[in-house]
Motif scaffolding. Structure first.
Motif, PDB file in Angstrom:
ATOM      1  N   LEU A 332       0.831  -1.203   0.000  1.00 18.10           N
ATOM      2  CA  LEU A 332       0.000   0.000   0.000  1.00 18.10           C
ATOM      3  C   LEU A 332       0.866   1.253   0.000  1.00 18.10           C
ATOM      4  N   GLU A 333       1.875   1.284   0.800  1.00 19.86           N
ATOM      5  CA  GLU A 333       2.733   2.465   0.884  1.00 19.86           C
ATOM      6  C   GLU A 333       3.500   2.690  -0.413  1.00 19.86           C
ATOM      7  N   ALA A 334       3.712   1.626  -1.177  1.00 19.88           N
ATOM      8  CA  ALA A 334       4.423   1.766  -2.449  1.00 19.88           C
ATOM      9  C   ALA A 334       3.571   2.438  -3.510  1.00 19.88           C
ATOM     10  N   GLY A 335       2.274   2.476  -3.300  1.00 18.92           N
ATOM     11  CA  GLY A 335       1.388   3.121  -4.277  1.00 18.92           C
ATOM     12  C   GLY A 335       0.035   3.403  -3.660  1.00 18.92           C
ATOM     13  N   ARG A 336      -0.030   4.431  -2.833  1.00 20.52           N
ATOM     14  CA  ARG A 336      -1.266   4.728  -2.114  1.00 20.52           C
ATOM     15  C   ARG A 336      -2.173   5.629  -2.955  1.00 20.52           C
ATOM     16  N   THR A 337      -3.358   5.123  -3.267  1.00 25.57           N
ATOM     17  CA  THR A 337      -4.423   5.903  -3.893  1.00 25.57           C
ATOM     18  C   THR A 337      -5.722   5.521  -3.191  1.00 25.57           C
ATOM     19  N   ALA A 338      -6.797   6.232  -3.510  1.00 20.25           N
ATOM     20  CA  ALA A 338      -8.084   5.870  -2.925  1.00 20.25           C
ATOM     21  C   ALA A 338      -8.457   4.437  -3.286  1.00 20.25           C
ATOM     22  N   GLN A 339      -8.126   4.018  -4.513  1.00 19.94           N
ATOM     23  CA  GLN A 339      -8.471   2.668  -4.940  1.00 19.94           C
ATOM     24  C   GLN A 339      -7.613   1.616  -4.259  1.00 19.94           C
ATOM     25  N   THR A 340      -6.292   1.866  -4.134  1.00 20.71           N
ATOM     26  CA  THR A 340      -5.441   0.862  -3.490  1.00 20.71           C
ATOM     27  C   THR A 340      -5.762   0.737  -2.011  1.00 20.71           C
ATOM     28  N   VAL A 341      -6.219   1.810  -1.379  1.00 22.81           N
ATOM     29  CA  VAL A 341      -6.656   1.720   0.019  1.00 22.81           C
ATOM     30  C   VAL A 341      -7.835   0.752   0.143  1.00 22.81           C
ATOM     31  N   THR A 342      -8.760   0.803  -0.812  1.00 18.75           N
ATOM     32  CA  THR A 342      -9.903  -0.114  -0.802  1.00 18.75           C
ATOM     33  C   THR A 342      -9.440  -1.546  -1.020  1.00 18.75           C
ATOM     34  N   TRP A 343      -8.573  -1.772  -2.000  1.00 23.11           N
ATOM     35  CA  TRP A 343      -8.073  -3.121  -2.256  1.00 23.11           C
ATOM     36  C   TRP A 343      -7.291  -3.647  -1.052  1.00 23.11           C
ATOM     37  N   HIS A 344      -6.525  -2.785  -0.412  1.00 25.32           N
ATOM     38  CA  HIS A 344      -5.763  -3.165   0.779  1.00 25.32           C
ATOM     39  C   HIS A 344      -6.702  -3.583   1.894  1.00 25.32           C
ATOM     40  N   ARG A 345      -7.805  -2.890   2.047  1.00 24.03           N
ATOM     41  CA  ARG A 345      -8.745  -3.230   3.125  1.00 24.03           C
ATOM     42  C   ARG A 345      -9.350  -4.614   2.891  1.00 24.03           C
ATOM     43  N   LEU A 346      -9.694  -4.915   1.634  1.00 22.82           N
ATOM     44  CA  LEU A 346     -10.231  -6.247   1.348  1.00 22.82           C
ATOM     45  C   LEU A 346      -9.195  -7.318   1.681  1.00 22.82           C
ATOM     46  N   ALA A 347      -7.960  -7.106   1.238  1.00 27.88           N
ATOM     47  CA  ALA A 347      -6.911  -8.087   1.506  1.00 27.88           C
ATOM     48  C   ALA A 347      -6.690  -8.263   3.003  1.00 27.88           C
ATOM     49  N   THR A 348      -6.711  -7.172   3.740  1.00 20.47           N
ATOM     50  CA  THR A 348      -6.518  -7.237   5.190  1.00 20.47           C
ATOM     51  C   THR A 348      -7.611  -8.069   5.848  1.00 20.47           C
ATOM     52  N   ALA A 349      -8.849  -7.812   5.479  1.00 21.89           N
ATOM     53  CA  ALA A 349      -9.971  -8.539   6.077  1.00 21.89           C
ATOM     54  C   ALA A 349     -10.042  -9.983   5.615  1.00 21.89           C
ATOM     55  N   ALA A 350      -9.345 -10.309   4.541  1.00 28.23           N
ATOM     56  CA  ALA A 350      -9.376 -11.678   4.015  1.00 28.23           C
ATOM     57  C   ALA A 350      -8.426 -12.614   4.744  1.00 28.23           C
ATOM     58  N   ARG A 351      -7.491 -12.102   5.496  1.00 27.56           N
ATOM     59  CA  ARG A 351      -6.501 -12.963   6.160  1.00 27.56           C
ATOM     60  C   ARG A 351      -7.194 -13.971   7.067  1.00 27.56           C
ATOM     61  N   PRO A 352      -6.820 -15.251   6.994  1.00 24.02           N
ATOM     62  CA  PRO A 352      -7.540 -16.320   7.704  1.00 24.02           C
ATOM     63  C   PRO A 352      -7.141 -16.448   9.168  1.00 24.02           C
ATOM     64  N   GLU A 353      -7.376 -15.383   9.921  1.00 24.20           N
ATOM     65  CA  GLU A 353      -7.061 -15.375  11.347  1.00 24.20           C
ATOM     66  C   GLU A 353      -8.297 -14.929  12.117  1.00 24.20           C
ATOM     67  N   ALA A 354      -8.531 -15.575  13.256  1.00 20.10           N
ATOM     68  CA  ALA A 354      -9.762 -15.323  14.013  1.00 20.10           C
ATOM     69  C   ALA A 354      -9.897 -13.859  14.406  1.00 20.10           C
ATOM     70  N   GLU A 355      -8.819 -13.258  14.859  1.00 16.21           N
ATOM     71  CA  GLU A 355      -8.912 -11.862  15.307  1.00 16.21           C
ATOM     72  C   GLU A 355      -9.154 -10.911  14.132  1.00 16.21           C
ATOM     73  N   VAL A 356      -8.639 -11.272  12.951  1.00 11.13           N
ATOM     74  CA  VAL A 356      -8.878 -10.459  11.760  1.00 11.13           C
ATOM     75  C   VAL A 356     -10.356 -10.511  11.388  1.00 11.13           C
TER      76      VAL A 356
END
Length: 487
Positions: A332-356
């Motif tokens: 994300l920091e390598a290319g932060r835009t409004a769109q990459t922030v959205t894609w980053h959020r999906l990827a973050t929430a997709a991680r297969p961990e209970a707390e996530v």
């Protein structure tokens, strides 16, 4: 404005023009606009203009088309002395039959030496409304022996689902079709039959593997690939799903490598492959190697792996546990835009961990991040999509908490945000219980959904509609899974 306005409305207008005839339709439109210029008009005014121009009873047409719900279904029986066009359907509101008047075409397609189906005969059918429209003989339609496709609603003139007879189905599943509109109509029929449990998922996927690379129309190609992925995820038996997903992944990898370099169709194959890989760790690894690795030039020649494709790969890696938060944050920091922030959020929430998953669930339910920042439409949808990605076992603990919060979610924010939250978290990914299609009514999640509807008759109409639609999709998924052939 919604799909009914844009899709069904456009289709009904197309049928209206076919029903009265092009010249009569244009004449009626001229009369209508001239008579009511600078004033208001009603449906009756337009119907009167059409009736005067065509001589047809347009009040009966309006009653049949505009005052009933549901989709009629058309098929052609060819077993008797002459082909018969049959219409059937049920109004989901009244429970009564829907037998609408149509003017449509029925085509016959046969293969040439190259194996491609081309139209060799066609007739026009004037189908009356009511009981007379249930079975209409087609004495002028000659249906040859051998390989052939008989296509109701050829040229897509009316609003109806299409079912194919057994011989036509065999032809459609194994032979490409030259005419792009007929091809799109046939693929729509195959998908409808799959969703109705009449065509096994494995046979639909066989057709996708054999024929989809030949689909030249980009939109149809994209839709068929998306439907193939949905067939695996929603309608395949649980015990077959992994094998079918792997097979579809091979098809998509092949198309990514072999379709015309840099084309929209190649990109569609890659995007669908990436979405499918969210549920398969081996596929995610192969996807990364093909699109981001050293062999990308041969695995996906000419494909521009831009930010969107790169983040689709990262989302698949995150969902399968192959990309940690540090890697996602660095990207994300390598290319932060409004769109990459959205894609980053999906990827973050997709991680297969209970707390996530817990954090993503609460963010969607509350509409806010852990720090209290309000989620926009796009960020909320991305968080919900990330939550829903990956293993169902991680999501199961949240089902019981979904139903008690529906009314509060609906009342606490705009309809748009509430719809995204409820639709995104609805527990629609379920495996069928043992038994036939009717046995699925006892499925715990389906029973919970129906119980909520039964206990909340006075809930806001838009909320009830949302729950009804998702419940219906779940019921269909379970019933179709239950009728899939073993093996």
């Amino acid at each position: 404005f919604d799909g009914i306005t844009y899709a069904k409305g456009a289709s009904v207008l197309k049928q209206l023009a076919a029903y009265v005839g092009r010249e009569a339709f244009l004449d009626a439109a001229h009369r209508y606009f001239a008579a009511h210029a600078w004033g208001n008009a009603s449906l009756a005014d337009f119907m009167a203009a059409l009736e005067a121009a065509s001589g047809r009873d347009m009040r009966a047409w309006a009653d049949a088309w505009l005052h009933t719900s549901g989709v009629p279904r058309l098929r052609v029986d060819v077993d008797g002395d002459s082909p018969v066009l049959r219409q059937e359907g049920t109004d989901p509101v009244t429970g009564g039959p829907i037998l609408r008047p149509h003017v449509l075409k029925v085509g016959v397609f046969t293969p040439g030496q190259d194996g491609v189906l081309r139209r060799t005969a066609q007739v026009t059918a004037d189908v009356p409304g009511g009981a007379e429209g249930a079975a209409v003989p087609l004495p002028d339609l000659e249906v040859p022996g051998g390989v052939r496709l008989v296509l109701p609603n050829d040229e897509d003139l009316t609003y109806a689902a299409v079912a194919l007879d057994a011989d036509s189905l065999r032809a459609a599943l194994t032979h490409p079709i030259a005419d792009p509109l007929a091809e799109a109509t046939v693929w729509a029929a195959l998908w409808s039959m799959t969703r109705d449990g009449e065509l096994p998922v494995v046979r639909f996927l066989d057709a996708v593997a054999t024929l989809s690379a030949r689909i030249a129309t980009v939109g149809v190609h994209a839709q068929v690939l998306a439907q193939a992925a949905a067939a695996v995820g929603q309608y395949a038996r649980a015990e077959d799903r992994d094998a079918l997903r792997a097979r579809l992944g091979e098809v998509l990898a092949e198309q990514t490598r072999t379709l015309e370099a840099g084309s929209d169709r190649q990109r569609t194959a890659a995007r669908t492959w990436a979405t499918l890989a969210r549920a398969d760790v081996g596929m995610a690894a192969a996807l990364e190697a093909a699109l981001l690795g050293e062999d990308a030039a041969t695995s996906a020649p000419g494909l521009a792996v831009d930010a969107e494709l790169r983040w689709l790969v990262l989302q698949a890696l995150a969902a399968t546990g192959r990309a940690d938060q540090d890697r996602l944050d660095a990207e994300l920091e390598a290319g932060r835009t409004a769109q990459t922030v959205t894609w980053h959020r999906l990827a973050t929430a997709a991680r297969p961990e209970a707390e996530v998953k817990a954090a993503a669930w609460e963010a969607v339910m509350s509409g806010r991040t852990a720090t209290g920042a309000a989620l926009s439409n796009d960020l909320l949808s991305a968080t919900a999509a990330g939550f829903a990605a990956g293993e169902v076992e991680l999501l199961a603990p949240y089902e019981s908490g979904f139903w008690p919060r529906l009314t509060s979610v609906w009342s606490s924010r705009s309809n748009g945000l509430a719809s995204r939250a409820i639709g995104g978290l609805f527990p629609g990914r379920q495996d069928a219980v043992a038994g036939d299609a009717d046995a699925q009514e006892s499925h715990p999640t389906l029973a919970a959904a129906q119980r909520w509807l039964d206990e909340h008759p006075d809930a806001p109409g838009a909320l009830r509609r949302l729950v009804v639609e998702h419940t219906d999709a779940l019921r269909r998924s379970l019933r179709v899974q239950a009728v899939q052939p073993a093996g």
